[in-house]
Design an enzyme around this catalytic site. Structure first.
Site, PDB file in Angstrom:
ATOM      1  N   ASP A  64       6.178 -18.338 -34.170  1.00  0.00           N
ATOM      2  CA  ASP A  64       5.978 -19.695 -34.694  1.00  0.00           C
ATOM      3  C   ASP A  64       4.796 -19.774 -35.662  1.00  0.00           C
ATOM      4  O   ASP A  64       3.895 -20.602 -35.493  1.00  0.00           O
ATOM      5  CB  ASP A  64       5.751 -20.680 -33.545  1.00  0.00           C
ATOM      6  CG  ASP A  64       6.772 -20.542 -32.429  1.00  0.00           C
ATOM      7  OD1 ASP A  64       7.939 -20.287 -32.741  1.00  0.00           O
ATOM      8  OD2 ASP A  64       6.393 -20.697 -31.255  1.00  0.00           O
ATOM      9  N   GLU A 281      14.563 -27.976 -34.381  1.00  0.00           N
ATOM     10  CA  GLU A 281      13.127 -27.887 -34.126  1.00  0.00           C
ATOM     11  C   GLU A 281      12.447 -27.295 -35.361  1.00  0.00           C
ATOM     12  O   GLU A 281      13.087 -27.012 -36.368  1.00  0.00           O
ATOM     13  CB  GLU A 281      12.851 -27.003 -32.904  1.00  0.00           C
ATOM     14  CG  GLU A 281      13.291 -25.557 -33.083  1.00  0.00           C
ATOM     15  CD  GLU A 281      13.126 -24.710 -31.827  1.00  0.00           C
ATOM     16  OE1 GLU A 281      12.840 -25.294 -30.762  1.00  0.00           O
ATOM     17  OE2 GLU A 281      13.282 -23.490 -31.913  1.00  0.00           O
TER      18      GLU A 281
END
Length: 381
Positions: A64, A281
């Site tokens: 991420d 997301e």
């Protein structure tokens, strides 16, 4: 040939760790990463393909990546810090048991990467209980802001807290950061990403379905016993990620969060059943040639997508895929301009071949003359 050259460039990335691993989980990660890559000069994936790029660091597992270039011209990457766990994979993401953050710094593309010490630990966040997932950062007036999601201390039917978004501050881009005693009022879900426009105004984009709980906020209030995945309304507009203007203090919302609506080529909202197009997301926004690029992950179909708008609020018109599926389940990214080129930061599971133990990578991103993005393949054929 260009992709092969980039793969070779990334193979040359070195690592300079700052200090030693902080605990037994980090030590286990060190050993696994070293064993997975020992003596490899041209690694091959389990299905026989070569990787487009190579991990930026191998001492710890990272995912991420939120990348930023601050005033010193260096690249700072704010990733999740994956840790080993015996928790099985599930739709709530319980296998992603991260509990702290460590910042990466790179002086030049292809150069050595410094791993910072622990920048923030969940035990130092008064309101949080577990799972410090994908963070982001911002800078204003000498202060660095670290935005992060974590579960609070409430309990739902699964015995888990609700995701909220917190903020911590530091005078050093690599921390340590001191967390505010409470989550940002009005915040919920996960994956905060802060975009600062040319006029200095900052906006936060956030949200995620399934484990990110966005579907539990469909009526504006949290339902602790709501759906664990999505609304299962394939013929209705898909759930949208959120966008909200930040106050000048960079710690609070200036308004009620709005939907960051994604439209199809006919100007209609993308439907929930369009799993290769709809938002799941991992929002990330950047601006290029006066256009706002809203980029995101499709989750269960494993694409990175982009849509373009004329306002930071959207709506954003869907344009296509940025990146095809990587090795591993999740794809969460950032895109930043640095030293005259645009770069895509992403992650896969090359070092571990386990969904919850990932490694951050980077590769050059290009644009067509009309501003569209050629789709990248994370493997070299």
């Amino acid at each position: 040939m260009k992709r092969l050259m980039m793969a070779s460039l990334m193979l040359g990335l070195g690592t300079a760790a700052c200090g030693s691993p902080q605990n037994a989980d980090n030590a286990a990660a060190d050993n696994a990463a070293t064993a997975a890559t020992s003596n490899e000069t041209n690694p091959i994936s389990p299905d026989g393909r070569h990787y487009l790029s190579q991990p930026l660091v191998r001492e710890i597992f990272t995912a991420d990546p939120s990348a930023h270039v601050w005033g010193d011209g260096k690249m700072y990457i704010y990733p999740s810090h994956d840790v080993p766990t015996d928790t099985p994979n599930d739709d709530l993401g319980n296998q992603y048991a991260m509990r702290d953050y460590r910042v990466l710094r790179m002086d030049e593309p292809g150069g050595p990467v410094t791993i910072g010490p622990v920048a923030l630990d969940v035990k130092d966040v008064p309101w949080a209980s577990q799972q410090m997932w994908a963070p982001d950062a911002a800078f204003k007036d000498g202060t660095y802001y670290l935005y992060f999601p974590a579960r609070d201390k409430t309990k739902d039917r699964n015995g888990l807290g609700a995701f909220r978004i917190g903020v911590a501050t530091s005078r050093n881009p690599m921390g340590p950061f001191k967390a505010e005693p409470e989550a940002i009022p009005g915040s919920f879900s996960m994956d905060p990403a802060v975009f600062q426009d040319a006029d200095g105004q900052a906006y936060m984009y956030f949200g995620g379905i399934w484990g990110g709980q966005l579907q539990r906020w469909k009526d504006g209030k949290y339902d602790p016993n709501g759906s664990d995945t999505d609304l299962k309304q394939d013929d209705q507009p898909a759930l949208s990620g959120k966008v909200v203007k930040l106050n000048p203090d960079m710690k609070t919302f200036a308004e009620t969060p709005r939907d960051a609506v994604i439209l199809d080529e006919k100007g209609k909202p993308v439907l929930g059943g369009a799993h290769d197009k709809r938002f799941f997301e991992g929002s990330w926004v950047f601006k290029r040639d006066g256009k706002y690029y809203y980029t995101y992950s499709t989750g269960d179909t494993h694409f990175l997508n982009y849509a373009i708008g004329t306002s930071p609020y959207g709506p954003f018109t869907y344009k296509g895929h940025i990146l095809k599926p990587v090795q591993g389940w999740t794809t969460h990214h950032s895109i930043v301009e640095w030293k005259g080129k645009w770069w895509l930061f992403y992650a896969d599971t090359q070092l571990s071949n386990k969904n919850h133990l990932r490694n951050v990578k980077m590769t050059e991103l290009t644009f067509n003359p009309d501003g569209t993005i050629p789709t990248l393949d994370p493997f070299v054929k």
